[in-house]
Design a protein around this motif. Structure first.
Motif, PDB file in Angstrom:
ATOM      1  N   LEU A   1       4.645  -4.731   9.331  1.00 48.58           N
ATOM      2  CA  LEU A   1       3.440  -4.284   8.631  1.00 48.58           C
ATOM      3  C   LEU A   1       2.696  -5.436   7.961  1.00 48.58           C
ATOM      4  O   LEU A   1       1.679  -5.232   7.310  1.00 48.58           O
ATOM      5  CB  LEU A   1       3.801  -3.222   7.585  1.00 48.58           C
ATOM      6  N   GLY A   2       3.240  -6.656   8.074  1.00 41.27           N
ATOM      7  CA  GLY A   2       2.565  -7.825   7.524  1.00 41.27           C
ATOM      8  C   GLY A   2       2.970  -8.192   6.111  1.00 41.27           C
ATOM      9  O   GLY A   2       2.315  -9.020   5.478  1.00 41.27           O
ATOM     10  N   ALA A   3       4.032  -7.615   5.599  1.00 42.81           N
ATOM     11  CA  ALA A   3       4.521  -7.937   4.254  1.00 42.81           C
ATOM     12  C   ALA A   3       5.801  -8.763   4.381  1.00 42.81           C
ATOM     13  O   ALA A   3       6.473  -8.729   5.414  1.00 42.81           O
ATOM     14  CB  ALA A   3       4.787  -6.662   3.465  1.00 42.81           C
ATOM     15  N   PRO A   4       6.161  -9.505   3.357  1.00 43.51           N
ATOM     16  CA  PRO A   4       7.410 -10.276   3.419  1.00 43.51           C
ATOM     17  C   PRO A   4       8.631  -9.358   3.519  1.00 43.51           C
ATOM     18  O   PRO A   4       8.699  -8.323   2.842  1.00 43.51           O
ATOM     19  CB  PRO A   4       7.430 -11.040   2.091  1.00 43.51           C
ATOM     20  N   GLY A   5       9.579  -9.737   4.345  1.00 44.41           N
ATOM     21  CA  GLY A   5      10.806  -8.954   4.497  1.00 44.41           C
ATOM     22  C   GLY A   5      11.596  -8.840   3.213  1.00 44.41           C
ATOM     23  O   GLY A   5      12.297  -7.846   2.982  1.00 44.41           O
TER      24      GLY A   5
ATOM     25  N   SER B   1       0.829  -1.211   0.000  1.00 44.12           N
ATOM     26  CA  SER B   1       0.000   0.000   0.000  1.00 44.12           C
ATOM     27  C   SER B   1       0.861   1.259   0.000  1.00 44.12           C
ATOM     28  O   SER B   1       2.061   1.216   0.312  1.00 44.12           O
ATOM     29  CB  SER B   1      -0.903   0.012   1.235  1.00 44.12           C
ATOM     30  N   PHE B   2       0.226   2.375  -0.319  1.00 42.80           N
ATOM     31  CA  PHE B   2       0.921   3.657  -0.271  1.00 42.80           C
ATOM     32  C   PHE B   2       1.340   3.970   1.160  1.00 42.80           C
ATOM     33  O   PHE B   2       2.394   4.558   1.395  1.00 42.80           O
ATOM     34  CB  PHE B   2       0.049   4.775  -0.846  1.00 42.80           C
ATOM     35  N   PHE B   3       0.530   3.564   2.133  1.00 38.43           N
ATOM     36  CA  PHE B   3       0.872   3.760   3.539  1.00 38.43           C
ATOM     37  C   PHE B   3       2.176   3.044   3.882  1.00 38.43           C
ATOM     38  O   PHE B   3       3.031   3.590   4.581  1.00 38.43           O
ATOM     39  CB  PHE B   3      -0.266   3.267   4.444  1.00 38.43           C
TER      40      PHE B   3
END
Length: 181
Positions: free
Chosen positions: A134-138, A95-97
């Motif tokens: 943030l819940g995304a893959p590193g 996301s943009f955030f």
């Protein structure tokens, strides 16, 4: 009326600076948040000098101050857009955030780890850690930073090429002044 308003605004800025100063405000905030309890006398002196320099620059050249501020802000926004566009290719749910958070964290990491030359590995690791939080893959954070470093390398290479062309041009135009170099 316009000139009077401008002088009044400058006076208000100067009064704010005399009472506190922006860097002084940041130092006070860091103390209140428990980030830093005390600053050395030398650090306080340097921060006060920085406050004075910023205030004087604003008062002497407010248009230049705002131009510099807006260009810096535009650069930060472009950096966030760069992160977002890279991540959209690699990980579409990005996301943009998320890009905004990474764009905000990168300068902080650069300041904290100034002793690491080029922050090699530091930005990659920090980006990976933030994205995991943030819940995304590193791996997305690592990829983003590697692509940004490649972009930086390309611009650095182009800059050196331009300098080389300029130096050769000067050498051809004025060969007598460059003998022995």
């Amino acid at each position: 009326l316009g000139a009077h308003h401008g002088r009044r605004r400058n006076y208000q800025i100067q009064r704010f600076h005399q009472r506190r100063g922006f860097v002084g405000f940041i130092m006070d905030t860091a103390k209140r948040l428990g980030i830093k309890r005390e600053f050395s006398r030398d650090t306080i002196r340097r921060f006060e000098e920085l406050d004075t320099d910023i205030s004087e620059f604003y008062l002497e050249n407010s248009k230049g101050f705002w131009a510099a501020f807006m260009l810096h802000l535009a650069g930060r926004i472009l950096g966030i857009l760069e992160i977002y566009m890279i991540a959209e290719v690699v990980y579409p749910p990005f996301s943009f955030f998320d890009a905004w958070i990474l764009g905000a964290v990168a300068p902080i990491i650069n300041i904290v780890f100034t002793f690491v030359p080029g922050a090699v590995g530091v930005l990659e690791g920090a980006s990976a850690g933030v994205l995991v939080l943030l819940g995304a893959p590193g791996s997305v954070g690592i990829t983003i930073q590697i692509v940004r470093r490649i972009r930086q390398g390309i611009w650095i290479g182009l800059g050196f090429a331009a300098l080389s062309v300029q130096e050769r041009k000067q050498l051809l135009e004025h060969p007598a002044t460059h003998r022995g170099k």
